[in-house]
Design an enzyme around this catalytic site. Structure first.
Site, mmCIF file in Angstrom:
data_model
loop_
_atom_site.group_PDB
_atom_site.id
_atom_site.type_symbol
_atom_site.label_atom_id
_atom_site.label_comp_id
_atom_site.label_asym_id
_atom_site.label_seq_id
_atom_site.Cartn_x
_atom_site.Cartn_y
_atom_site.Cartn_z
ATOM 1 N N LYS A 123 -56.981 -12.778 -0.961
ATOM 2 C CA LYS A 123 -55.854 -13.433 -1.475
ATOM 3 C C LYS A 123 -55.664 -12.552 -2.945
ATOM 4 C CE LYS A 123 -54.447 -17.598 0.539
ATOM 5 N NZ LYS A 123 -54.983 -18.854 0.864
ATOM 6 N N LYS A 205 -55.751 -12.578 13.196
ATOM 7 C CA LYS A 205 -55.822 -14.066 13.765
ATOM 8 C C LYS A 205 -54.616 -14.834 13.606
ATOM 9 C CE LYS A 205 -57.057 -16.758 9.765
ATOM 10 N NZ LYS A 205 -57.321 -17.692 9.106
ATOM 11 N N LYS A 208 -50.782 -19.738 9.791
ATOM 12 C CA LYS A 208 -49.505 -20.358 9.548
ATOM 13 C C LYS A 208 -48.527 -19.691 8.932
ATOM 14 C CE LYS A 208 -51.378 -24.954 9.609
ATOM 15 N NZ LYS A 208 -51.978 -26.041 8.657
HETATM 16 P P1 TYM Z 1 -57.038 -24.795 7.998
HETATM 17 O O1 TYM Z 1 -55.849 -25.832 7.537
HETATM 18 O O2 TYM Z 1 -56.411 -23.536 7.400
HETATM 19 O O3 TYM Z 1 -56.969 -24.757 9.240
HETATM 20 C C1 TYM Z 1 -57.459 -25.883 10.016
HETATM 21 C C2 TYM Z 1 -58.772 -25.459 11.344
HETATM 22 O O4 TYM Z 1 -58.228 -24.752 12.175
HETATM 23 C C3 TYM Z 1 -58.907 -23.623 12.169
HETATM 24 N N1 TYM Z 1 -58.284 -22.290 12.785
HETATM 25 C C4 TYM Z 1 -58.368 -21.652 13.812
HETATM 26 N N2 TYM Z 1 -59.360 -21.617 14.636
HETATM 27 C C5 TYM Z 1 -59.014 -20.594 15.636
HETATM 28 N N3 TYM Z 1 -58.178 -19.580 15.644
HETATM 29 C C6 TYM Z 1 -57.211 -19.366 14.444
HETATM 30 N N4 TYM Z 1 -56.296 -18.559 14.467
HETATM 31 C C7 TYM Z 1 -57.309 -20.505 13.546
HETATM 32 N N5 TYM Z 1 -56.600 -20.638 12.373
HETATM 33 C C8 TYM Z 1 -57.323 -21.846 11.891
HETATM 34 C C9 TYM Z 1 -59.584 -23.560 11.107
HETATM 35 O O5 TYM Z 1 -60.920 -22.778 11.112
HETATM 36 C C10 TYM Z 1 -59.932 -24.786 10.582
HETATM 37 O O6 TYM Z 1 -61.059 -25.392 11.361
HETATM 38 N N6 TYM Z 1 -60.441 -25.156 4.587
HETATM 39 C C11 TYM Z 1 -59.856 -25.707 5.517
HETATM 40 C C12 TYM Z 1 -59.817 -27.265 5.423
HETATM 41 C C13 TYM Z 1 -60.911 -27.867 5.103
HETATM 42 C C14 TYM Z 1 -62.049 -28.195 5.713
HETATM 43 C C15 TYM Z 1 -62.789 -29.118 4.796
HETATM 44 C C16 TYM Z 1 -62.476 -28.196 7.260
HETATM 45 C C17 TYM Z 1 -60.938 -28.596 3.861
HETATM 46 N N7 TYM Z 1 -62.231 -29.009 3.478
HETATM 47 C C18 TYM Z 1 -64.043 -29.469 5.115
HETATM 48 C C19 TYM Z 1 -63.707 -28.817 7.566
HETATM 49 C C20 TYM Z 1 -64.539 -29.234 6.405
HETATM 50 C C21 TYM Z 1 -58.700 -24.991 6.038
HETATM 51 O O7 TYM Z 1 -58.057 -24.529 5.247
HETATM 52 O O8 TYM Z 1 -58.442 -25.268 7.202
#
Ligand code: TYM
Length: 344
Positions: A123, A205, A208
């Site tokens: 970022k 990857k 969103k």
């Molecule tokens: P976030 O909201 O970006 O994504 C949610 C989950 O989706 C997975 N993910 C993917 N898996 C496979 N292929 C992809 N292209 C892909 N894009 C996203 C992410 O790895 C994630 O598991 N920081 C985290 C949210 C969070 C969290 C936590 C997760 C906050 N606190 C504690 C685990 C434990 C996030 O932004 O996920």
């Protein structure tokens, strides 16, 4: 049916925790890499799942939209199969203990560690103007999310691996400074679906925030939109439906095969046999159909739940109460250990 609080009281099963941001609708990568695993793990683990709205505001959000998307994401997780009775399903900002623990843990996180986080570096290198403190400290809040529930396993996609390593380091550092306090969590990353790639640039990857509308398939996309996106998916000039793991040039077809196997339960070998001699066009349409078939029941259940606001809100409220109850002991322990004066 045994509710999660009874299971937790018996303390027999391992605990799973994970979260998702309520920014935009979840896409196929979120579903296959993360939320589908949460659903599957409910049978064998005590699952704690939450909507990470505190994380979402590290990037500017439109308040009304964030509010609406928080409820939608909650309902969507229910529609995917997270049972708010069997699991603890809640919204992060409803349990203020996450933010409290994050502050304590920020005093156990090194500046250098946070500077090395690739998501932050990406970022900052993109010249993002709003480089706020929250964006920098984000992984410490994530550590608090995990450690406050003493999670054993954290099911996530590959992009969260580095954040998980930091959570483990913070837990060990705190435990060593005082006495064992936190469970040191293990990442649970399912290799086959850990990184679902963009449909338009398969070496990137699925994300969103991709500006190309054809890059990501969202869980609430209409059937014909899903199929159209898959038909347009970028592949290579070949024709054979074969999986070549180490061939970058095959990233597009590899990704489509991985998706097909994940949603149908088929193996790579069976998929190769099923589509022998049929060509990419035919295969892409079949992947689109299979994904649309997977999302159809989720979409209709989502629609039903969105029509029952009272039920969703009641689940959210009881999820918050359970989350607060579950995390109270850990925070109290931490406060005592660091030397805060208690008033009973
Ligand atoms: P976030 O909201 O970006 O994504 C949610 C989950 O989706 C997975 N993910 C993917 N898996 C496979 N292929 C992809 N292209 C892909 N894009 C996203 C992410 O790895 C994630 O598991 N920081 C985290 C949210 C969070 C969290 C936590 C997760 C906050 N606190 C504690 C685990 C434990 C996030 O932004 O996920």
């Amino acid at each position: 049916m045994v509710s999660i609080m009874e299971n937790i009281a018996e303390n027999k099963r391992k605990r799973v925790l994970s979260g998702i941001q309520p920014t935009n609708t979840p896409h196929l990568g979120n579903y296959l890499g993360a939320t589908k695993n949460w659903v599957d793990m409910q049978n064998d683990y005590d699952c704690v799942c939450f909507i990470a709205d505190l994380h979402a505001i590290t990037v500017r959000q439109e308040p009304a939209k964030l509010r609406a998307q928080t409820r939608e994401t909650y309902a969507l997780l229910m529609a995917m199969g997270i049972d708010p009775d069997r699991s603890v399903l809640f919204v992060q900002s409803h349990n203020h203990k996450h933010a409290e623990l994050a502050w304590v843990l920020s005093c156990f996180t090194q500046f250098g560690e946070l500077s090395r986080m690739t998501q932050f570096k990406d970022k900052s290198s993109k010249g993002e103007e709003n480089m706020n403190l929250g964006l920098f400290a984000y992984p410490t809040l994530q550590a608090a999310d995990i450690l406050i529930y003493n999670a054993d396993l954290v099911p996530v996609g590959a992009d969260q691996k580095q954040h998980l390593e930091l959570s483990r380091n913070i837990a060990v550092r705190f435990n060593n400074a005082y006495s064992p306090t936190f469970t040191v969590p293990e990442p649970h990353i399912v290799k086959a679906t850990a990184k679902i790639m963009s449909l338009s640039e398969p070496t990137k990857k699925m994300s969103k925030s991709d500006e190309n509308p054809n890059a990501s398939v969202f869980v609430l996309d209409e059937r014909d939109v899903i199929i159209k996106k898959f038909k347009r998916a970028v592949t290579d000039s070949g024709t054979e439906i074969v999986y070549r793991e180490d061939d970058e040039g095959k990233a597009g077809i590899n990704n489509l095969m991985g998706i097909y196997c994940a949603v149908t339960g088929s193996s790579i070998a069976d998929t190769e046999a099923e589509f022998a001699g049929r060509g990419y066009g035919d295969f892409k349409a079949s992947v689109g159909e299979a994904v649309a078939d997977t999302f159809a029941p989720i979409q209709s259940e989502f629609k039903r739940l969105m029509g029952d606001k009272a039920h969703v809100d009641a689940c959210m409220k009881s999820g918050a109460e359970r989350a607060i109850a579950l995390s109270a002991k850990t925070l109290a322990k931490v406060y005592r250990k660091v030397g805060f004066y208690g008033i009973g």
